[in-house]
Design an enzyme around this catalytic site. Structure first.
Site, PDB file in Angstrom:
ATOM      1  N   SER A 215       0.837  -1.202   0.000  1.00 15.63           N
ATOM      2  CA  SER A 215       0.000   0.000   0.000  1.00 15.63           C
ATOM      3  C   SER A 215       0.879   1.263   0.000  1.00 15.63           C
ATOM      4  O   SER A 215       1.683   1.429  -0.913  1.00 15.63           O
ATOM      5  CB  SER A 215      -0.951  -0.053   1.206  1.00 15.63           C
ATOM      6  OG  SER A 215      -1.948   0.922   1.091  1.00 15.63           O
ATOM      7  N   GLU A 340      -9.579  -5.205  -3.633  1.00 17.28           N
ATOM      8  CA  GLU A 340      -8.862  -4.183  -2.867  1.00 17.28           C
ATOM      9  C   GLU A 340      -9.773  -3.143  -2.222  1.00 17.28           C
ATOM     10  O   GLU A 340      -9.694  -2.871  -1.035  1.00 17.28           O
ATOM     11  CB  GLU A 340      -7.885  -3.422  -3.792  1.00 17.28           C
ATOM     12  CG  GLU A 340      -6.792  -4.263  -4.429  1.00 17.28           C
ATOM     13  CD  GLU A 340      -5.534  -4.304  -3.594  1.00 17.28           C
ATOM     14  OE1 GLU A 340      -5.553  -3.815  -2.457  1.00 17.28           O
ATOM     15  OE2 GLU A 340      -4.510  -4.847  -4.096  1.00 17.28           O
ATOM     16  N   HIS A 448      -7.988  -5.205   0.552  1.00 14.01           N
ATOM     17  CA  HIS A 448      -6.659  -4.587   0.653  1.00 14.01           C
ATOM     18  C   HIS A 448      -5.944  -5.095   1.909  1.00 14.01           C
ATOM     19  O   HIS A 448      -6.490  -5.029   3.010  1.00 14.01           O
ATOM     20  CB  HIS A 448      -6.876  -3.073   0.757  1.00 14.01           C
ATOM     21  CG  HIS A 448      -5.654  -2.241   0.604  1.00 14.01           C
ATOM     22  ND1 HIS A 448      -4.907  -2.225  -0.555  1.00 14.01           N
ATOM     23  CD2 HIS A 448      -5.061  -1.353   1.437  1.00 14.01           C
ATOM     24  CE1 HIS A 448      -3.912  -1.366  -0.415  1.00 14.01           C
ATOM     25  NE2 HIS A 448      -3.972  -0.821   0.779  1.00 14.01           N
TER      26      HIS A 448
END
Ligand SMILES: *[C@@H]1O[C@H](CO)[C@@H](O)[C@H](O)[C@H]1NC(C)=O
Ligand SMILES: *[C@@H]1O[C@H](CO)[C@@H](O)[C@H](O)[C@H]1NC(C)=O
Ligand SMILES: *[C@@H]1O[C@H](CO)[C@@H](O)[C@H](O)[C@H]1NC(C)=O
Length: 552
Positions: A215, A340, A448
């Protein structure tokens, strides 16, 4: 006689320590001072090693500097504090992802080495940069614990704190004392320099360093790949879930956000900012999270406090870095999860999304492309439109923009004997355990961050258990990731410590076939227990988004 024997005993004890044998505690000399860690059953563990001078007082909003070595002994046994952020932090699985305390004195890193590591081991090193929107999270806790990897794969794991939010990325005003942003990125670089200068003493090889991030950490990895200032500090990269289509702010936009922030905190000048507490700063940085700084790039609101494209420390937008081949050549593993943005959509919209709201969102984000998007992702009346928004968000922000980035880079470099070999994955498993309070919407989804407990093999440290199938998946991923750290290729080099038999499916290198126009060849789809290699991953969907482009 007696005294000689005492010396013998002392010498023996010292060499035992140097050889990393289980003594009372491992001791290592570093440029920060002499650090004392812990022997656990699995590894030598050093927590909270300072890699910079504390960025406090007048050092707030200043470039990080190498530390003054501490005389005597530095106890490296406690979990580090997080860099300033609001507590309790809002992240899933908070029991092993959130810092228990925060401090502005937060520039620490943690090192995990095999029990047998010595200064002559020269083991490959994996340096991990955590995610959390450049706003939250830290390097400690259970999720990113490197003991399992160190123990079973003869690899050294380093996890790094870096400055977050306004402390890390504020740009405001003029002059020497004015915050100019990018401190978090410079912190990461200084941590890499600490690794270069010290990791030998821990048993590592400073010439075999994999920079690894998820990320916001993945965004950081790409920026370092592009930065001449970071060149030579690492030679492999792992990029997990980089939101490639979210543009980073340039200096002007960052300063606009800075002005909003300064207003929110009730200051007029820089001196006032230096006098504010970290609590005031954390509160004000949240207050401006929903300020749209640039109406032409509404997506930026999902990544508000970011590295600033300043032409010095951060040269280009991450996607351009890839598609224009403006990176230091090196092998990389890169991928996304299949769902995600379920995470961001449900966090951002706690209530069902009406058709009218989705409509507005599409118009706001896609502007002149709105009719085309609206046609395919049609809002539906009298139902919750968040599922549609989440599919659209995942495709546009992660899967397809990543596909565009890797296609562009490979298309450029493949003919020059692939100096940037890539291995591409999609993580397609939803974990058997729950995401925790407030994140129930991710249960049953490959949200995610879902791959993290699998690549680190740390679920047990959060009080969670893998199913038998998940055990296969996590061992497979640890093997690929650490094979890559050892050789620059995820395949082949199996079972180093002979602690865990493993049979890996061949993960073919990503290739572009210009004649068929197939963009995403050779994508490894991770599932439990059996993963598979697929071709043209999300091709039809992504060809639509390609036609819109990733710079809305
Ligand atoms: C791939 O590279 C070729 C040759 O450099 C170029 O003409 C083409 O536009 C590229 N295609 C894409 C999709 O980037
Ligand atoms: C796995 O991928 C398939 C196909 O893209 C998708 O339909 C499914 O929802 C995914 N599963 C998870 C858990 O993300
Ligand atoms: C995990 O397994 C252990 C040992 O079997 C058990 O005691 C524990 O309750 C399990 N935890 C969860 C969250 O299921």
């Amino acid at each position: 006689m007696k005294s000689v024997c005492l010396v013998c005993a002392l010498l023996a004890a010292t060499s035992m320590l140097a050889a990393g044998q289980p003594g009372p505690s491992p001791i290592v000399d570093t440029t920060s001072g002499r650090v004392v860690g812990l022997f656990t059953k699995q590894a030598q563990v050093f927590r909270s090693i300072p890699y910079a001078r504390p960025p406090v007082g007048a050092m707030r909003w200043k470039d990080p500097l190498p530390p003054f070595p501490v005389p005597g002994i530095l106890q490296a046994t406690e979990d580090p504090p997080g860099c300033p952020q609001t507590l309790p932090c809002v992240l899933p699985l908070p029991q092993f992802l959130c810092p228990k305390k925060v401090s502005e004195d937060c520039l620490f890193l943690n090192i995990f080495t095999p029990l047998t590591a010595t200064p002559t081991s020269k083991l490959p090193v994996m340096v991990f940069l955590h995610g959390g929107n450049f706003l939250r999270g830290y390097s400690g806790g259970g999720l990113y614990d490197g003991q399992y990897i160190a123990n079973t794969t003869s690899t050294i794991v380093v996890t790094v704190n870096y400055r977050l939010g306004a402390i890390g990325f504020l740009a405001f005003g003029e002059g020497d004392n004015a915050p100019k942003g990018n401190y978090g990125i410079k912190d990461q670089r200084l941590a890499l320099e600490f690794v270069r200068d010290n990791v030998v003493n821990f048993g590592g090889n400073p010439e075999e360093v994999t920079l690894w991030g998820q990320s916001a950490g993945a965004v950081s990895v790409v920026l370092h790949m592009a930065s001449l200032r970071s060149a030579g500090l690492f030679n492999k990269a792992i990029i997990e879930s980089d939101p490639f289509s979210i543009t980073l702010k340039d200096l002007n936009k960052a300063k606009k956000l800075g002005e909003d922030f300064v207003k929110a905190i009730g200051c007029k000048d820089i001196e006032c900012l230096y006098a504010k507490s970290i609590e005031d700063i954390a509160e004000a940085q949240f207050a401006v999270l929903s300020k749209i700084v640039d109406l032409r790039h509404v997506l930026e609101i999902f990544l508000q406090w970011t590295p600033i494209v300043d032409g010095v420390d951060v040269l280009e937008q991450p996607i351009d870095v890839f598609t224009q081949g403006k990176i230091t050549p090196m092998p990389a593993i890169i991928g996304t999860t299949s769902e995600e943005t379920v995470f961001f959509i449900y966090e951002g919209f706690p209530k069902p999304l009406s058709a009218a709201e989705l409509d507005l969102l599409e118009l706001g984000i896609f502007g002149t492309h709105y009719p085309a998007v609206h046609n395919i992702y049609s809002p539906t009346k009298n139902q919750d439109n968040r599922p549609i928004a989440a599919v659209m968000g995942t495709e546009y922000t992660f899967s397809c923009s990543t596909r565009e980035a890797i296609w562009g880079l490979t298309n450029l470099t493949q003919s020059s004997k692939a100096r940037n070999p890539l291995w591409v994955y999609a993580f397609n498993h939803s974990m058997s355990f729950d995401w925790g309070k407030g994140f129930e919407f991710c249960n049953g989804h490959a949200c995610h961050g879902v791959e993290l407990p699998f690549v680190f093999h740390t679920a047990n440290l959060g009080g969670l258990n893998y199913t038998a199938d998940e055990l296969v998946l996590t061992n497979t991923m640890v093997d690929y990731w650490t094979n890559f750290a050892h050789t620059g290729n995820p395949n082949g080099y199996i079972n180093r410590a002979e602690k865990r038999p493993s049979k890996l499916l061949e993960w073919p290198q990503y290739r572009v076939d210009p004649s068929t126009g197939t963009k995403a060849s050779n994508c490894l789809r991770f599932k439990a227990p059996n993963s598979e290699v697929i071709q043209d991953y999300m091709g039809d969907t992504c060809r639509f988004w390609d036609s819109i482009g990733y710079n809305v």
